[in-house]
Design an enzyme around this catalytic site. Sequence first.
Site, PDB file in Angstrom:
ATOM      1  CB  CYS A   1       7.251  15.025  12.120  1.00 49.27           C
ATOM      2  SG  CYS A   1       8.243  14.996  10.666  1.00 49.27           S
TER       3      CYS A   1
ATOM      4  CG  ASN B   1      -0.299  -0.393   2.480  1.00 46.08           C
ATOM      5  OD1 ASN B   1       0.174  -1.517   2.626  1.00 46.08           O
ATOM      6  ND2 ASN B   1      -0.244   0.526   3.439  1.00 46.08           N
TER       7      ASN B   1
ATOM      8  CB  ALA C   1     -15.903  -1.930  -1.809  1.00 48.09           C
TER       9      ALA C   1
HETATM   10  N1  PLP Z   1      -4.739  -4.021   3.504  1.00 49.74           N
HETATM   11  C1  PLP Z   1      -4.118  -3.072   2.781  1.00 49.74           C
HETATM   12  C2  PLP Z   1      -2.951  -3.457   1.930  1.00 49.74           C
HETATM   13  C3  PLP Z   1      -4.573  -1.763   2.821  1.00 49.74           C
HETATM   14  O1  PLP Z   1      -3.951  -0.812   2.099  1.00 49.74           O
HETATM   15  C4  PLP Z   1      -5.683  -1.445   3.646  1.00 49.74           C
HETATM   16  C5  PLP Z   1      -6.155  -0.050   3.764  1.00 49.74           C
HETATM   17  O2  PLP Z   1      -5.415   0.887   3.586  1.00 49.74           O
HETATM   18  C6  PLP Z   1      -6.296  -2.475   4.364  1.00 49.74           C
HETATM   19  C7  PLP Z   1      -5.798  -3.745   4.274  1.00 49.74           C
HETATM   20  C8  PLP Z   1      -7.490  -2.203   5.227  1.00 49.74           C
HETATM   21  O3  PLP Z   1      -8.648  -2.080   4.440  1.00 49.74           O
HETATM   22  P1  PLP Z   1      -9.965  -1.379   5.006  1.00 49.74           P
HETATM   23  O4  PLP Z   1      -9.742   0.091   4.939  1.00 49.74           O
HETATM   24  O5  PLP Z   1     -11.043  -1.835   4.087  1.00 49.74           O
HETATM   25  O6  PLP Z   1     -10.179  -1.893   6.379  1.00 49.74           O
END
Ligand code: PLP
Length: 378
Positions: free
Chosen positions: A324, A151, A200
Amino acid sequence: MKTVVYADHAATSPLDEKALEAMLPFLKGAFGNASQVYSLGRSARKAIEDARQKIAECINANPSEIYFTSGGTESNNWILKSASALHMNIVSSAIEHPSIRQVVTRLSNTKCAEIPVEPSGSIDLSALKMQMQTNSSSGRQSLISVMRANNETGILQPIESIVEIAHVYQARVHTDAVQAIGHIPVDMHALDVDYLSASAHKFNGPKGIGFLAIRQGAPILSLLNGGAQEASLRAGTENVASIVGMAVALQNNIQSLETNAKHLRKLEEICFQIWQDNAIPYTLNGKGNRIPGVLSVGFNQGNGEGLMHQLDLMGCCISTGSACNQVKTQISHVLTAMQVPPNVAQSTIRISFGKENTQDDAIKLASSIVKALKLGRK
Ligand code: PLP
């Protein structure tokens, strides 16, 4: 005229118009409870099952393998807590989302291991092999949980190679595909994973809805009890409107995957070109295949959080790779695991474009970064 450039789609993305249209009837007249057998209930049930079918088609799974949840966090918690209760060993990576990492640290009765990543941002496969070798002497089955796409960096993980290793040790594989689904092709059966999480709002669907795909026959324990919903594994009255909206949003994104990817790569190029033209040194964190439109980029000066605030004032929304406080700058666990040099990590921001961003958006964002950095040098 649009004034704000929103480039934080990896955090959340705007709701697809068609998804909204499809949701509205279920928020108004068609409000029935899908568990009731009268017509208002039956139409809600049909909408849920049609959505399940659509989603299954999008990821090449069977509809009976799709279980609706409230999103990525819940799906990730579900699979890890189920594996722990089934006495499995858990192996994950150092760059997983907190909804994996924080759960793993709390599973006190479970043997959990975290595999490092290479500076490229890709999991260290030889360390994974060694860990699986160690685990094999425990007599317990392992669950390997590694994300499809990170992410922060957008870097894709080698799930096919991970599955190959898993097969040698009869281990199960879960992939957190939250950042991948709706952005690159995701084929559950070609990937050959047992479990897959999705959310979603990362693919222009509504917030608070997602799914866990569970391969037929893969072991799983119920998450919520108290009703027969989701094959009695995840009880609770279904969020019909959001389930319907999720299916439409996913279908729409998947129909235009290639066009969107090409467009997003163009926006990336525009940014690189503007920084080069203005002699702004930058470092792209991570190497290898990446989700289109996601850039973890350090500017080798200042700090990412300060830049994020400056850009906010200039009408641009992006994320940071470090935060920070009064005492020190906290580098994200992902950049730390990748051993990104401190000056790069501290100055890192995450740009994540979405399909509705225009070339003008990319020009405005990249030029605002140039302006902010030049001001910072004075
Ligand atoms: N997994 C990853 C790689 C994510 O980027 C995120 C959210 O940023 C999540 C899980 C969590 O998802 P949710 O916001 O639907 O709980």
